[in-house]
Design a protein around this motif. Structure first.
Motif, PDB file in Angstrom:
ATOM      1  N   VAL A  36       0.870  -1.180   0.000  1.00 57.49           N
ATOM      2  CA  VAL A  36       0.000   0.000   0.000  1.00 57.49           C
ATOM      3  C   VAL A  36       0.904   1.226   0.000  1.00 57.49           C
ATOM      4  O   VAL A  36       1.746   1.385   0.888  1.00 57.49           O
ATOM      5  CB  VAL A  36      -0.921   0.031   1.236  1.00 57.49           C
ATOM      6  CG1 VAL A  36      -1.768   1.294   1.225  1.00 57.49           C
ATOM      7  CG2 VAL A  36      -1.809  -1.203   1.272  1.00 57.49           C
ATOM      8  N   THR A  37       0.767   2.079  -0.987  1.00 59.42           N
ATOM      9  CA  THR A  37       1.651   3.224  -1.078  1.00 59.42           C
ATOM     10  C   THR A  37       0.912   4.439  -1.616  1.00 59.42           C
ATOM     11  O   THR A  37      -0.038   4.308  -2.399  1.00 59.42           O
ATOM     12  CB  THR A  37       2.852   2.924  -1.997  1.00 59.42           C
ATOM     13  OG1 THR A  37       3.701   4.077  -2.076  1.00 59.42           O
ATOM     14  CG2 THR A  37       2.393   2.556  -3.407  1.00 59.42           C
ATOM     15  N   SER A  38       1.334   5.612  -1.181  1.00 55.24           N
ATOM     16  CA  SER A  38       0.804   6.859  -1.731  1.00 55.24           C
ATOM     17  C   SER A  38       1.716   7.379  -2.836  1.00 55.24           C
ATOM     18  O   SER A  38       1.440   8.408  -3.444  1.00 55.24           O
ATOM     19  CB  SER A  38       0.666   7.914  -0.626  1.00 55.24           C
ATOM     20  OG  SER A  38       1.926   8.172  -0.022  1.00 55.24           O
ATOM     21  N   GLY A  39       2.807   6.657  -3.086  1.00 57.24           N
ATOM     22  CA  GLY A  39       3.731   7.050  -4.141  1.00 57.24           C
ATOM     23  C   GLY A  39       3.271   6.573  -5.511  1.00 57.24           C
ATOM     24  O   GLY A  39       2.215   5.946  -5.656  1.00 57.24           O
ATOM     25  N   ASP A  40       4.069   6.896  -6.504  1.00 59.39           N
ATOM     26  CA  ASP A  40       3.771   6.449  -7.865  1.00 59.39           C
ATOM     27  C   ASP A  40       4.058   4.955  -7.999  1.00 59.39           C
ATOM     28  O   ASP A  40       4.930   4.414  -7.316  1.00 59.39           O
ATOM     29  CB  ASP A  40       4.626   7.214  -8.875  1.00 59.39           C
ATOM     30  CG  ASP A  40       4.306   8.702  -8.906  1.00 59.39           C
ATOM     31  OD1 ASP A  40       3.168   9.069  -8.573  1.00 59.39           O
ATOM     32  OD2 ASP A  40       5.210   9.498  -9.253  1.00 59.39           O
ATOM     33  N   ILE A  41       3.333   4.308  -8.885  1.00 55.22           N
ATOM     34  CA  ILE A  41       3.564   2.898  -9.182  1.00 55.22           C
ATOM     35  C   ILE A  41       3.828   2.769 -10.670  1.00 55.22           C
ATOM     36  O   ILE A  41       3.005   3.177 -11.499  1.00 55.22           O
ATOM     37  CB  ILE A  41       2.363   2.027  -8.788  1.00 55.22           C
ATOM     38  CG1 ILE A  41       2.080   2.171  -7.284  1.00 55.22           C
ATOM     39  CG2 ILE A  41       2.614   0.565  -9.132  1.00 55.22           C
ATOM     40  CD1 ILE A  41       0.762   1.577  -6.856  1.00 55.22           C
ATOM     41  N   GLU A  42       4.993   2.244 -11.008  1.00 56.74           N
ATOM     42  CA  GLU A  42       5.383   2.080 -12.404  1.00 56.74           C
ATOM     43  C   GLU A  42       5.598   0.600 -12.689  1.00 56.74           C
ATOM     44  O   GLU A  42       6.363  -0.074 -11.994  1.00 56.74           O
ATOM     45  CB  GLU A  42       6.682   2.843 -12.698  1.00 56.74           C
ATOM     46  CG  GLU A  42       6.621   4.341 -12.439  1.00 56.74           C
ATOM     47  CD  GLU A  42       5.869   5.096 -13.527  1.00 56.74           C
ATOM     48  OE1 GLU A  42       5.578   4.504 -14.589  1.00 56.74           O
ATOM     49  OE2 GLU A  42       5.589   6.295 -13.307  1.00 56.74           O
TER      50      GLU A  42
END
Length: 241
Positions: free
Chosen positions: A225-231
């Motif tokens: 679970v992250t609030s960062g970008d996912i590439e």
């Protein structure tokens, strides 16, 4: 964010993927005004990326002097062992580019046990970060490279292992599930990244790639679970396109 959909970029093959990701990482690092932090993963797909970064034009363009390098996981083996992630990255990248002393932060496996090695790296991360508590507004890493196993593991977050429930330690040992013990970052510190960058190649990864991107939380990668970008950087085989 409950689903790891993010942005998916599909390349014709692993070689094209390595070139594309090298360009992406170089641009990202070059636009950062201060220290740039990258967490590396092991495996054949990342190796192609590391080898590409060590070649022109990236060898000349990448801001090596401003970048610090970490490892998301490691096998509990000597650094000269064929399965050592540190050895692989050293051969592919570190030995070929002008990285300043002290900018490579490896997991020290010359310890009596994998638990000792994990505790040492946990302390090293907290010391570098400057706090024992992760601030959501100050990610530990700019880029966290991750792989995706056919069983849904990422880093050494292996199905059924106690590390999946670890929320206090930043680094823990993984005693079972693989032939050798592992040392791996845990969910909290992996999630503390501006960008999670998955490198996925091969037809055998297609079912798991689809499952994780669709929100399957029954596998380790799907629990991130992250609030960062996912590439998602994938080849045509993995994408089934």
């Amino acid at each position: 964010m409950s689903e790891l959909t993010g942005t998916m970029t599909v390349y014709p093959d692993p070689t094209a993927l390595a070139d594309g990701v090298a360009e992406w990482l170089t641009q990202l690092a070059s636009t950062k005004d201060d220290v740039f932090t990258v967490c590396l993963s092991g495996g054949s797909t990342p190796r192609r990326l590391y080898e590409r970064l060590a070649q022109s034009p990236y060898r000349e363009q990448f801001p090596w002097k401003d970048t610090h390098w970490f490892f998301g996981d490691e096998r509990f083996v000597p650094t000269d062992h064929k399965d050592s992630n540190f050895r692989m990255v050293s051969e592919a990248l570190f030995s070929k580019v002008p990285i300043p002393d002290g900018h490579v932060h490896r997991i020290v496996t010359e310890r009596p046990t994998a638990e000792d090695a994990a505790a040492d790296y946990d302390k090293a991360l907290r010391d570098f970060y400057g706090s024992s508590h992760l601030d959501p507004n100050r990610p530990m890493f700019d880029v966290m490279f991750l792989g995706l196993g056919p069983d849904g593991h990422t880093a050494s977050l292996i199905p059924g292992e106690p590390i999946l429930d670890e929320r206090n330690k930043w680094v823990a040992s993984v005693a079972h599930g693989r032939p050798e013990a592992r040392i791996s970052m845990t969910y909290p510190v992996i999630e503390s990244s501006r960008a999670l960058a998955f490198l996925v190649t091969g037809k055998e990864k297609t079912p798991m790639l689809r499952a994780v991107r669709a929100g399957d939380t029954s596998v380790p990668a799907g629990r991130l679970v992250t609030s960062g970008d996912i590439e998602w950087f994938v080849d045509r085989d993995a994408a089934a396109e």
